[in-house]
Design a protein around this motif. Structure first.
Motif, PDB file in Angstrom:
ATOM      1  N   ASN A   1       3.347   5.490   1.575  1.00  8.55           N
ATOM      2  CA  ASN A   1       4.136   4.179   1.833  1.00  8.55           C
ATOM      3  C   ASN A   1       3.759   5.003   3.489  1.00  8.55           C
ATOM      4  O   ASN A   1       4.042   3.970   4.900  1.00  8.55           O
ATOM      5  CB  ASN A   1       5.499   4.769   2.152  1.00  8.55           C
ATOM      6  CG  ASN A   1       5.626   3.357   0.720  1.00  8.55           C
ATOM      7  OD1 ASN A   1       5.248   2.421   0.569  1.00  8.55           O
ATOM      8  ND2 ASN A   1       6.694   4.411  -0.521  1.00  8.55           N
ATOM      9  N   GLN A   2       3.529   6.209   3.917  1.00  8.78           N
ATOM     10  CA  GLN A   2       3.013   6.482   5.408  1.00  8.78           C
ATOM     11  C   GLN A   2       1.964   6.106   5.826  1.00  8.78           C
ATOM     12  O   GLN A   2       2.755   6.065   7.462  1.00  8.78           O
ATOM     13  CB  GLN A   2       2.699   8.009   4.811  1.00  8.78           C
ATOM     14  CG  GLN A   2       3.958   9.101   4.504  1.00  8.78           C
ATOM     15  CD  GLN A   2       3.303  10.640   4.690  1.00  8.78           C
ATOM     16  OE1 GLN A   2       2.173  10.787   3.922  1.00  8.78           O
ATOM     17  NE2 GLN A   2       3.204  11.086   5.292  1.00  8.78           N
TER      18      GLN A   2
ATOM     19  N   ASP B   1      -2.439  -4.645   4.455  1.00 11.81           N
ATOM     20  CA  ASP B   1      -2.663  -3.649   4.532  1.00 11.81           C
ATOM     21  C   ASP B   1      -3.451  -2.508   4.189  1.00 11.81           C
ATOM     22  O   ASP B   1      -3.792  -2.111   2.986  1.00 11.81           O
ATOM     23  CB  ASP B   1      -1.785  -3.808   3.240  1.00 11.81           C
ATOM     24  CG  ASP B   1       0.219  -4.227   3.184  1.00 11.81           C
ATOM     25  OD1 ASP B   1       0.214  -3.884   4.288  1.00 11.81           O
ATOM     26  OD2 ASP B   1       0.477  -4.589   2.856  1.00 11.81           O
TER      27      ASP B   1
ATOM     28  N   ASP C   1       1.285  10.177  -0.406  1.00 14.33           N
ATOM     29  CA  ASP C   1       2.788   8.498  -0.423  1.00 14.33           C
ATOM     30  C   ASP C   1       2.299   7.589   0.086  1.00 14.33           C
ATOM     31  O   ASP C   1       1.795   7.881   2.028  1.00 14.33           O
ATOM     32  CB  ASP C   1       3.927   9.364   0.015  1.00 14.33           C
ATOM     33  CG  ASP C   1       4.988   8.485   0.664  1.00 14.33           C
ATOM     34  OD1 ASP C   1       4.335   6.939   0.151  1.00 14.33           O
ATOM     35  OD2 ASP C   1       5.727   8.635   1.051  1.00 14.33           O
TER      36      ASP C   1
ATOM     37  N   LYS D   1       1.906   2.850   6.408  1.00 17.67           N
ATOM     38  CA  LYS D   1       2.343   1.762   6.947  1.00 17.67           C
ATOM     39  C   LYS D   1       3.018   1.665   7.980  1.00 17.67           C
ATOM     40  O   LYS D   1       3.258   0.789   8.425  1.00 17.67           O
ATOM     41  CB  LYS D   1       3.894   0.870   5.626  1.00 17.67           C
ATOM     42  CG  LYS D   1       3.254   0.699   4.543  1.00 17.67           C
ATOM     43  CD  LYS D   1       4.402   0.012   4.024  1.00 17.67           C
ATOM     44  CE  LYS D   1       4.040  -0.514   2.062  1.00 17.67           C
ATOM     45  NZ  LYS D   1       4.547  -0.851   1.262  1.00 17.67           N
ATOM     46  N   SER D   2       2.971   3.360   8.427  1.00 19.80           N
ATOM     47  CA  SER D   2       3.762   3.347   9.987  1.00 19.80           C
ATOM     48  C   SER D   2       2.490   3.491  10.833  1.00 19.80           C
ATOM     49  O   SER D   2       2.498   3.971  12.454  1.00 19.80           O
ATOM     50  CB  SER D   2       4.024   4.646  10.005  1.00 19.80           C
ATOM     51  OG  SER D   2       3.275   5.755   9.623  1.00 19.80           O
TER      52      SER D   2
ATOM     53  N   PHE E   1      -3.535   0.294   0.873  1.00 21.58           N
ATOM     54  CA  PHE E   1      -2.638   0.875   0.428  1.00 21.58           C
ATOM     55  C   PHE E   1      -1.968  -0.809   0.258  1.00 21.58           C
ATOM     56  O   PHE E   1      -0.415  -0.739   0.375  1.00 21.58           O
ATOM     57  CB  PHE E   1      -1.793   1.960   1.586  1.00 21.58           C
ATOM     58  CG  PHE E   1      -1.771   0.891   2.858  1.00 21.58           C
ATOM     59  CD1 PHE E   1      -0.047   0.130   3.101  1.00 21.58           C
ATOM     60  CD2 PHE E   1      -2.679   1.390   3.955  1.00 21.58           C
ATOM     61  CE1 PHE E   1      -0.420  -0.632   5.012  1.00 21.58           C
ATOM     62  CE2 PHE E   1      -2.361   0.328   5.320  1.00 21.58           C
ATOM     63  CZ  PHE E   1      -1.122  -0.114   5.802  1.00 21.58           C
ATOM     64  N   GLY E   2      -2.845  -2.100   0.034  1.00 25.48           N
ATOM     65  CA  GLY E   2      -1.739  -3.249   0.248  1.00 25.48           C
ATOM     66  C   GLY E   2      -2.507  -4.300   0.096  1.00 25.48           C
ATOM     67  O   GLY E   2      -4.381  -3.788   0.190  1.00 25.48           O
TER      68      GLY E   2
END
Length: 123
Positions: free
Chosen positions: A107-108, A41, A105, A110-111, A79-80
């Motif tokens: 989570n964005q 991540d 965000d 991850k895409s 991000f992780g």
């Protein structure tokens, strides 16, 4: 604090830089472009910036940190966890210079897939 934007084409995410020597060097060279690579991540991309570890260098980072990885001349977005992270930590491949924090965000991120072009701009 200086504000920047990471533009991945499909979306943009903003960030704030700290006042470290590495972040000031990055900011002075904006805009820059790179090609995303993925490691767990973490998104990273090589730059033409050549800086050694500074006093902001850390062996572990926090969620949302932006850092510079001197061995690869690379900007890193965390991000992780990474493949070398232990329980409850985020560990880069080797110490990185902390440059700031992502404000959007996470989570964005991850895409994003390897090979995605990214542009870093002054906000």
């Amino acid at each position: 604090m200086k504000e920047i934007i990471f533009d991945f084409g499909e979306f943009k995410i903003s960030a704030e830089l700290n006042d470290s020597p590495t972040s000031n060097t990055l900011y002075d060279q904006l805009p820059i472009e790179g090609v995303s690579q993925i490691w767990g991540d973490e998104i990273y991309f090589s730059t033409n910036i050549n800086i050694e570890n500074d006093e902001w260098a850390k062996e572990t980072v926090e969620l949302g940190d932006i850092a510079f990885w001197p061995p690869g001349n690379a900007v890193c977005l965390f991000f992780g966890s990474t493949p070398v992270s232990g329980p409850g930590e985020i560990r880069p491949a080797s110490p990185t210079n902390i440059m700031g924090k992502i404000k959007g965000d996470l989570n964005q991120l991850k895409s994003v897939s390897g090979g995605t072009e990214v542009t870093v701009l002054k906000k």
